[in-house]
Write a protein that holds these residues in place. Structure first.
Motif, PDB file in Angstrom:
ATOM      1  N   ARG A 139       0.818  -1.222   0.000  1.00 38.00           N
ATOM      2  CA  ARG A 139       0.000   0.000   0.000  1.00 38.00           C
ATOM      3  C   ARG A 139       0.854   1.277   0.000  1.00 38.00           C
ATOM      4  N   TRP A 140       2.097   1.166   0.360  1.00 32.05           N
ATOM      5  CA  TRP A 140       2.973   2.342   0.356  1.00 32.05           C
ATOM      6  C   TRP A 140       3.682   2.551  -0.983  1.00 32.05           C
ATOM      7  N   ARG A 141       3.573   1.541  -1.858  1.00 35.37           N
ATOM      8  CA  ARG A 141       4.444   1.561  -3.037  1.00 35.37           C
ATOM      9  C   ARG A 141       4.194   2.749  -3.974  1.00 35.37           C
ATOM     10  N   THR A 142       2.903   3.100  -4.180  1.00 38.32           N
ATOM     11  CA  THR A 142       2.618   4.188  -5.123  1.00 38.32           C
ATOM     12  C   THR A 142       3.159   5.511  -4.600  1.00 38.32           C
ATOM     13  N   LEU A 143       2.920   5.745  -3.317  1.00 41.08           N
ATOM     14  CA  LEU A 143       3.447   6.966  -2.709  1.00 41.08           C
ATOM     15  C   LEU A 143       4.971   6.990  -2.829  1.00 41.08           C
TER      16      LEU A 143
ATOM     17  N   MET B 105      13.179   8.500  -8.768  1.00 42.11           N
ATOM     18  CA  MET B 105      14.309   7.580  -8.871  1.00 42.11           C
ATOM     19  C   MET B 105      13.893   6.139  -8.578  1.00 42.11           C
ATOM     20  N   VAL B 106      12.760   5.958  -7.886  1.00 43.40           N
ATOM     21  CA  VAL B 106      12.251   4.606  -7.663  1.00 43.40           C
ATOM     22  C   VAL B 106      11.903   3.967  -9.005  1.00 43.40           C
ATOM     23  N   GLY B 107      11.199   4.717  -9.820  1.00 45.42           N
ATOM     24  CA  GLY B 107      10.845   4.217 -11.141  1.00 45.42           C
ATOM     25  C   GLY B 107      12.082   3.928 -11.979  1.00 45.42           C
ATOM     26  N   VAL B 108      13.064   4.804 -11.888  1.00 40.38           N
ATOM     27  CA  VAL B 108      14.284   4.632 -12.683  1.00 40.38           C
ATOM     28  C   VAL B 108      14.995   3.340 -12.277  1.00 40.38           C
ATOM     29  N   VAL B 109      15.216   3.167 -10.974  1.00 36.40           N
ATOM     30  CA  VAL B 109      15.995   2.023 -10.507  1.00 36.40           C
ATOM     31  C   VAL B 109      15.231   0.714 -10.722  1.00 36.40           C
TER      32      VAL B 109
ATOM     33  N   MET C 249       6.367   3.380 -12.698  1.00 36.24           N
ATOM     34  CA  MET C 249       6.910   4.320 -13.678  1.00 36.24           C
ATOM     35  C   MET C 249       5.992   5.517 -13.869  1.00 36.24           C
ATOM     36  N   ALA C 250       4.703   5.263 -13.906  1.00 31.91           N
ATOM     37  CA  ALA C 250       3.752   6.357 -14.103  1.00 31.91           C
ATOM     38  C   ALA C 250       3.820   7.332 -12.930  1.00 31.91           C
ATOM     39  N   ALA C 251       3.841   6.782 -11.723  1.00 32.19           N
ATOM     40  CA  ALA C 251       3.917   7.644 -10.541  1.00 32.19           C
ATOM     41  C   ALA C 251       5.220   8.431 -10.544  1.00 32.19           C
ATOM     42  N   SER C 252       6.317   7.750 -10.931  1.00 31.08           N
ATOM     43  CA  SER C 252       7.621   8.412 -10.933  1.00 31.08           C
ATOM     44  C   SER C 252       7.676   9.529 -11.965  1.00 31.08           C
ATOM     45  N   ALA C 253       7.118   9.258 -13.138  1.00 34.63           N
ATOM     46  CA  ALA C 253       7.102  10.287 -14.178  1.00 34.63           C
ATOM     47  C   ALA C 253       6.299  11.494 -13.707  1.00 34.63           C
ATOM     48  N   LEU C 254       5.186  11.210 -13.039  1.00 29.64           N
ATOM     49  CA  LEU C 254       4.369  12.310 -12.513  1.00 29.64           C
ATOM     50  C   LEU C 254       5.175  13.124 -11.507  1.00 29.64           C
ATOM     51  N   GLY C 255       5.855  12.399 -10.606  1.00 29.52           N
ATOM     52  CA  GLY C 255       6.685  13.082  -9.604  1.00 29.52           C
ATOM     53  C   GLY C 255       7.723  13.969 -10.263  1.00 29.52           C
ATOM     54  N   ALA C 256       8.390  13.449 -11.290  1.00 31.03           N
ATOM     55  CA  ALA C 256       9.437  14.211 -11.970  1.00 31.03           C
ATOM     56  C   ALA C 256       8.865  15.455 -12.632  1.00 31.03           C
ATOM     57  N   VAL C 257       7.717  15.286 -13.282  1.00 30.33           N
ATOM     58  CA  VAL C 257       7.114  16.416 -13.990  1.00 30.33           C
ATOM     59  C   VAL C 257       6.731  17.517 -13.005  1.00 30.33           C
ATOM     60  N   ILE C 258       6.211  17.123 -11.842  1.00 29.07           N
ATOM     61  CA  ILE C 258       5.817  18.125 -10.843  1.00 29.07           C
ATOM     62  C   ILE C 258       7.042  18.923 -10.380  1.00 29.07           C
ATOM     63  N   ILE C 259       8.107  18.214 -10.018  1.00 31.85           N
ATOM     64  CA  ILE C 259       9.299  18.932  -9.535  1.00 31.85           C
ATOM     65  C   ILE C 259       9.889  19.797 -10.648  1.00 31.85           C
ATOM     66  N   LEU C 260       9.886  19.253 -11.863  1.00 35.67           N
ATOM     67  CA  LEU C 260      10.492  19.983 -12.977  1.00 35.67           C
ATOM     68  C   LEU C 260       9.707  21.247 -13.313  1.00 35.67           C
ATOM     69  N   ALA C 261       8.401  21.121 -13.398  1.00 35.81           N
ATOM     70  CA  ALA C 261       7.583  22.273 -13.790  1.00 35.81           C
ATOM     71  C   ALA C 261       7.652  23.367 -12.725  1.00 35.81           C
TER      72      ALA C 261
END
Lengths: 286, 436
Positions: A225-229, A235-239, A257-269
């Motif tokens: 249940r913690w995995r998506t968060l 970097m979780v998705g990357v590794v 990967m989807a969650a990680s990409a979302l995380g990256a986009v948020i920080i980047l934007a």
């Protein structure tokens, strides 16, 4: 042609540039980055030319770093602590995490410093300032390439034969690692101009981030249940992606990967807009 | 195509100073506090607005200084313009704003054309890279395209004059070589507008001459140049127009020679009249004391801006305290670059070689009309006793004046309105005969 901030309409000789104070949030003007691509090229070129100049071992350092980490982690976490590794040999398991991680941590550290170490340029010449953290991150790619070759050799050595289909995911994974490093680098470099606390903070941040990423342990250790968060850490998705694509561990980590990409986009934007907002004061306070 | 290259309207730039922990330069903890406080305040203001109350304007009380204040000017295409003024006047800030390195706090600048700036020598140089590599690096930072750098590489190397060392790292260069290479790159910038800050101050004389020649070349290519310099001869020689900035404000804008001499006059805080009220500290000794120097017209009025077609008098008032010695008062006139234009001594027969009684004397040297050139002149006053030889006083740059030419056709320039070369501008007698 009255626009907020620096509006440049260049079309050869008749380019008109309007300079005036900008207020608040300003557009990203990504087209400027393209216009100044040669500056970016030379920033990367300079970093690469200089990196191993006057070193004895030269480019061998690109291999030594991940190899050293692999040996160390294998002894401590693999042999002594006996951390599980999803049924893979611990050495190659660790290396598959260390290769993208070393790229990320170097790129992050270097880009967070990029504005401060180039203060002379900031004060004397104009170009979109985003090129500095971007250039630093791109400059770490060749080392990643070499380390990746090492990883392929190691996987081969352990009898792992990644399929071409899963290998095709590697560029996307590298892209995600790059965007993540850039995203954090943009935030930290802009903050570092004003608060030099950042450069003292970065080593802690990198350490913390490493333990929040499945480098020494598999992400399967976490309760589901913690995995998506958890995967919002890009970097979780990357590794996990690297281990899946190269070592064939687990199922395709598409949700991660989807969650990680979302995380990256948020920080980047957020980082890019923040950077652009404070960019105007760099030359005055750096 | 527009005729204006740069139009600046009411440009101002404010810098915060002093207090480390002001709003403009906060510590991290203050910033974090502000992140919380600002949205709260905005919310409170929103609330007040909704109930119809007035919202106080945020007042910025942090200490600050205006590096530039309401600066406006226009530069037509193809003009070379000198930006002069004391240190800290705001010249470099203005160049930084035009080259987009920093933003103005207020005002607007419109630029027609590509801007190349040369605010330091060796922009972007990396010590570990070779001269050749740095040409590419610096060229790219200054806005040159790679193809253009490659095309002009040989030219750049030749200009720098360091062919032999071009493939050694620049960290092994002498400072002179470094400067040459840096300037060589910048001198080959092909932008339509060029901003140059003080770079001629470095380098040896021969190289400076080469750079000046290159700048002349720039002018012939019809490019617009803004040139910051403290060298008035360079400004008057290269620029048709100059802007004097002091305290962040445009003080004077006009023909380069006039603005330059006005600046020199003001910066040296020299006037056309200098009086020594206390005889004990006045130049001189127990024999003679200088009391006053001034520049005067024929009518006897003091003037700091005599007209080019009028007679100019250099007047020296002095007390002879010890009688019985012959005295030779003399003047030396020089231009702002310290070039001596002439020296003259009092040869009036009535006093030549004649022992003088004690008393107050007034000696005046008359410079004929239409003899000096326009611009600033500095006067040096001396008193020499020829026998026994002794220098009694020697006061360099004691007074100064600026010869002005109102271009009314009475000067030696005739009807020509352009620049007239020469240290002096005498009205000579000409004869012309038709021989064939």
């Amino acid at each position: 042609m009255l626009r907020e901030g620096f509006a440049s309409h260049s079309s050869g000789a008749s380019a008109v540039t309007v300079i005036q104070a900008s207020r608040g949030w300003v557009p990203l003007r990504l087209s400027d980055l393209w216009e100044y691509r040669e500056v970016l090229y030379y920033l990367v070129w300079r970093d690469l030319k200089v990196r191993y100049r006057q070193t004895l071992l030269g480019v061998a350092w690109a291999f030594i770093q991940p190899l050293f980490g692999m040996v160390l982690f294998t002894i401590i976490f693999g042999k002594l602590v006996k951390v599980p590794s999803d049924g893979l040999p611990y050495a190659v398991f660790a290396l598959a995490g260390l290769v993208p991680w070393n790229f990320f941590s170097t790129a992050l550290t270097q880009s967070s410093n990029s504005l401060v170490v180039n203060s002379a340029l900031l004060r004397k010449v104009y170009f979109p300032r985003l090129l500095l953290p971007l250039g630093r991150v791109l400059g770490c790619l060749p080392d990643l390439g070499l380390a990746f070759g090492l990883l392929l050799v190691m996987a081969w050595w352990y009898g792992l034969r990644p399929s071409p289909a899963s290998l095709a995911w590697v560029p996307a994974l590298v892209g995600l690692a790059l965007l993540t490093a850039l995203a954090a680098g943009i935030w930290l470099s802009a903050l570092n101009v004003r608060f030099r606390d950042i450069q003292h903070l970065v080593p802690f941040l990198v350490q913390l981030w490493m333990f929040a990423t499945p480098i020494v342990y598999p992400s399967s250790l976490l309760p589901p249940r913690w995995r998506t968060l958890y995967a919002l850490n890009p970097m979780v998705g990357v590794v996990d992606g690297f281990r899946w694509a190269l070592l064939g561990s687990g199922t395709p980590p598409s949700a991660t990967m989807a969650a990680s990409a979302l995380g990256a986009v948020i920080i980047l934007a957020t980082g890019a807009f923040f950077f652009r907002r404070v960019e105007k004061s760099f030359a005055d306070i750096v | 195509m527009s005729e204006i290259a740069i139009r600046a309207e009411n440009v101002s730039k404010r810098y915060s100073i002093g207090a480390q922990r002001s709003l403009n330069d906060p510590m991290l903890q203050d910033a974090i506090a502000a992140v919380v406080a600002i949205p709260l305040r905005k919310l409170a203001n929103l609330g007040r607005r909704m109930v119809g109350a007035t919202v106080p304007d945020p007042v910025d009380t942090s200490p600050h200084t205006w590096a530039l204040h309401d600066v406006s000017f226009e530069v037509p295409r193809g003009q070379i313009i000198g930006l002069i003024g004391p240190n800290g006047a705001g010249k470099s800030t203005l160049l930084k704003i035009i080259s987009r390195i920093t933003e103005p706090t207020d005002g607007r600048i419109e630029i027609h054309g590509r801007v190349g700036s040369m605010l330091e020598v060796g922009t972007g140089f990396h010590p570990e890279l070779t001269g050749r590599e740095n040409i590419y690096l610096s060229g790219a930072m200054l806005g040159m395209k790679k193809v253009d750098i490659t095309r002009r590489l040989d030219e750049i190397i030749a200009f720098s004059g360091i062919e032999k060392f071009i493939d050694s790292p620049v960290k092994y260069y002498s400072s002179g070589m470094y400067v040459r290479l840096g300037f060589a790159v910048a001198a080959h910038l092909e932008s339509e507008i060029l901003l140059i800050d003080e770079v001629l101050a470095v380098g040896d004389v021969a190289f400076q001459r080469k750079c000046l020649a290159k700048m002349d070349d720039v002018q012939q290519h019809g490019r617009t140049v803004i040139f910051v310099s403290h060298s008035m001869p360079a400004v008057t020689r290269l620029c048709e127009r100059a802007i004097l900035i002091a305290g962040g404000v445009v003080q004077k804008d006009g023909p380069a020679s006039q603005v330059a001499s006005a600046y020199l006059l003001a910066s040296a805080s020299r006037s056309a009249d200098h009086e020594w009220t206390d005889p004990s500290t006045a130049p001189g000794n127990e024999v003679i004391r200088l009391r006053r120097l001034r520049v005067r017209t024929e009518d006897g009025a003091t003037t700091d801006a005599p007209e080019i077609h009028s007679v100019i008098g250099l007047e020296m008032v002095y007390d002879v305290l010890q009688p019985g010695l012959p005295l030779g008062p003399s003047f030396e006139l020089s231009d702002p670059s310290d070039l001596c234009i002439f020296s003259t001594r009092d040869l009036e027969p009535a006093w030549r070689g004649i022992p003088r009684p004690a008393g107050r004397y007034v000696s005046t040297a008359w410079i004929p009309a239409n003899f000096l050139a326009e611009g600033m002149h500095l006067v040096r006053a001396r008193a020499i006793c020829p026998d026994p030889l002794r220098l009694h006083f020697d006061v360099p740059n004691a007074v100064a004046f600026q010869v002005v030419d109102r271009m009314d056709g009475q000067g030696a320039r005739g009807d020509w309105e352009g620049n007239v070369a020469g240290v002096v501008r005498p009205m000579l007698e000409w004869t012309t005969v038709l021989t064939k």
